[in-house]
Design a protein around this motif. Structure first.
Motif, PDB file in Angstrom:
ATOM      1  N   LYS A  60      51.901  86.247  49.662  1.00  0.00           N
ATOM      2  CA  LYS A  60      53.459  86.046  49.565  1.00  0.00           C
ATOM      3  C   LYS A  60      53.461  85.252  48.037  1.00  0.00           C
ATOM      4  O   LYS A  60      52.450  84.608  47.725  1.00  0.00           O
ATOM      5  N   HIS A  61      54.730  84.924  47.953  1.00  0.00           N
ATOM      6  CA  HIS A  61      55.121  83.966  46.889  1.00  0.00           C
ATOM      7  C   HIS A  61      55.044  82.690  47.647  1.00  0.00           C
ATOM      8  O   HIS A  61      55.585  82.436  48.419  1.00  0.00           O
ATOM      9  N   TYR A  62      54.750  81.646  46.758  1.00  0.00           N
ATOM     10  CA  TYR A  62      54.588  80.038  47.161  1.00  0.00           C
ATOM     11  C   TYR A  62      55.018  79.545  45.822  1.00  0.00           C
ATOM     12  O   TYR A  62      54.649  79.818  44.857  1.00  0.00           O
ATOM     13  N   ARG A  63      55.564  78.206  46.123  1.00  0.00           N
ATOM     14  CA  ARG A  63      56.048  77.317  44.940  1.00  0.00           C
ATOM     15  C   ARG A  63      54.956  76.159  45.223  1.00  0.00           C
ATOM     16  O   ARG A  63      54.745  75.331  46.337  1.00  0.00           O
ATOM     17  N   CYS A  64      54.283  75.933  44.170  1.00  0.00           N
ATOM     18  CA  CYS A  64      53.183  74.963  43.954  1.00  0.00           C
ATOM     19  C   CYS A  64      53.650  73.407  43.695  1.00  0.00           C
ATOM     20  O   CYS A  64      54.530  73.230  43.041  1.00  0.00           O
ATOM     21  N   PRO A  65      53.671  72.410  44.556  1.00  0.00           N
ATOM     22  CA  PRO A  65      54.195  71.154  44.393  1.00  0.00           C
ATOM     23  C   PRO A  65      53.504  70.246  43.244  1.00  0.00           C
ATOM     24  O   PRO A  65      54.232  69.411  42.781  1.00  0.00           O
ATOM     25  N   GLY A  66      52.508  70.963  42.672  1.00  0.00           N
ATOM     26  CA  GLY A  66      51.936  69.810  41.639  1.00  0.00           C
ATOM     27  C   GLY A  66      52.703  70.261  40.258  1.00  0.00           C
ATOM     28  O   GLY A  66      52.930  69.224  39.530  1.00  0.00           O
ATOM     29  N   CYS A  67      52.932  71.477  40.261  1.00  0.00           N
ATOM     30  CA  CYS A  67      53.567  71.912  38.734  1.00  0.00           C
ATOM     31  C   CYS A  67      54.810  72.442  38.949  1.00  0.00           C
ATOM     32  O   CYS A  67      55.535  72.671  38.074  1.00  0.00           O
ATOM     33  N   ASP A  68      55.318  72.636  40.103  1.00  0.00           N
ATOM     34  CA  ASP A  68      56.679  73.337  40.432  1.00  0.00           C
ATOM     35  C   ASP A  68      56.831  74.751  40.060  1.00  0.00           C
ATOM     36  O   ASP A  68      58.007  75.164  39.707  1.00  0.00           O
ATOM     37  N   GLN A  69      55.533  75.405  39.828  1.00  0.00           N
ATOM     38  CA  GLN A  69      55.672  76.827  39.479  1.00  0.00           C
ATOM     39  C   GLN A  69      55.293  77.781  40.548  1.00  0.00           C
ATOM     40  O   GLN A  69      54.732  77.305  41.505  1.00  0.00           O
ATOM     41  N   GLU A  70      55.739  78.979  40.466  1.00  0.00           N
ATOM     42  CA  GLU A  70      55.470  80.014  41.497  1.00  0.00           C
ATOM     43  C   GLU A  70      54.016  80.580  41.553  1.00  0.00           C
ATOM     44  O   GLU A  70      53.321  80.465  40.384  1.00  0.00           O
ATOM     45  N   ILE A  71      53.637  80.722  42.834  1.00  0.00           N
ATOM     46  CA  ILE A  71      52.022  81.220  42.780  1.00  0.00           C
ATOM     47  C   ILE A  71      52.458  82.553  43.211  1.00  0.00           C
ATOM     48  O   ILE A  71      52.707  82.829  44.466  1.00  0.00           O
ATOM     49  N   PRO A  72      52.300  83.517  42.353  1.00  0.00           N
ATOM     50  CA  PRO A  72      52.321  84.957  43.008  1.00  0.00           C
ATOM     51  C   PRO A  72      51.419  85.461  43.848  1.00  0.00           C
ATOM     52  O   PRO A  72      50.272  84.959  43.918  1.00  0.00           O
ATOM     53  N   PRO A  73      51.739  86.649  44.528  1.00  0.00           N
ATOM     54  CA  PRO A  73      50.562  87.463  45.645  1.00  0.00           C
ATOM     55  C   PRO A  73      49.494  87.817  44.709  1.00  0.00           C
ATOM     56  O   PRO A  73      49.670  88.014  43.355  1.00  0.00           O
ATOM     57  N   GLY A  74      48.353  87.576  45.274  1.00  0.00           N
ATOM     58  CA  GLY A  74      46.838  88.024  44.669  1.00  0.00           C
ATOM     59  C   GLY A  74      46.510  87.014  43.859  1.00  0.00           C
ATOM     60  O   GLY A  74      45.328  87.412  43.315  1.00  0.00           O
ATOM     61  N   VAL A  75      46.812  85.731  43.904  1.00  0.00           N
ATOM     62  CA  VAL A  75      46.314  84.753  42.847  1.00  0.00           C
ATOM     63  C   VAL A  75      45.507  83.737  43.912  1.00  0.00           C
ATOM     64  O   VAL A  75      46.344  83.138  44.951  1.00  0.00           O
ATOM     65  N   PRO A  76      44.283  83.455  43.643  1.00  0.00           N
ATOM     66  CA  PRO A  76      43.652  82.721  44.346  1.00  0.00           C
ATOM     67  C   PRO A  76      44.148  81.243  44.314  1.00  0.00           C
ATOM     68  O   PRO A  76      44.724  80.732  43.188  1.00  0.00           O
TER      69      PRO A  76
END
Length: 106
Positions: free
Chosen positions: A49-65
């Protein structure tokens, strides 16, 4: 001559079948800001799934560790998905993330 085996016989199983600990990683406990945090490393194949990183406020796309962290006394709703680099640099970041005017709010 037979082809070389890439897996040891002890861990060899049906192809495509992995245990949950292989897929999601083992949980570790880390101390941060006086609290105990449960940290789990998630591999790229388990990130769906897509997530939002609280550290940089950027999206974490699917497939990214990435890293999933939550306070030991917290609930399941308190889990946050971080980029691994952001989690490692959490002490060097400012407390407030600056958003650009056009940044989406998720």
């Amino acid at each position: 001559m037979s082809p070389r085996r890439n897996r040891s016989r002890a861990t060899a199983g049906p192809p495509g079948q992995r245990s949950e600990s292989d897929r999601y990683g083992l949980e570790q406990t880390e101390s941060w800001r006086g609290e105990e945090w449960v940290v789990r490393r998630v591999g790229g194949s388990a990130a769906a799934k897509h997530y939002r990183c609280p550290g940089c406020d950027q999206e974490i796309p699917p497939g990214v560790p990435h890293v999933v962290a939550w306070a030991r006394e917290g609930t399941v709703d308190d889990r946050r998905h971080w980029h691994a680099a952001c989690w490692n640099a959490k002490d060097r970041r400012t407390a407030r993330v600056q958003r650009s005017r056009n940044a989406p709010r998720h």
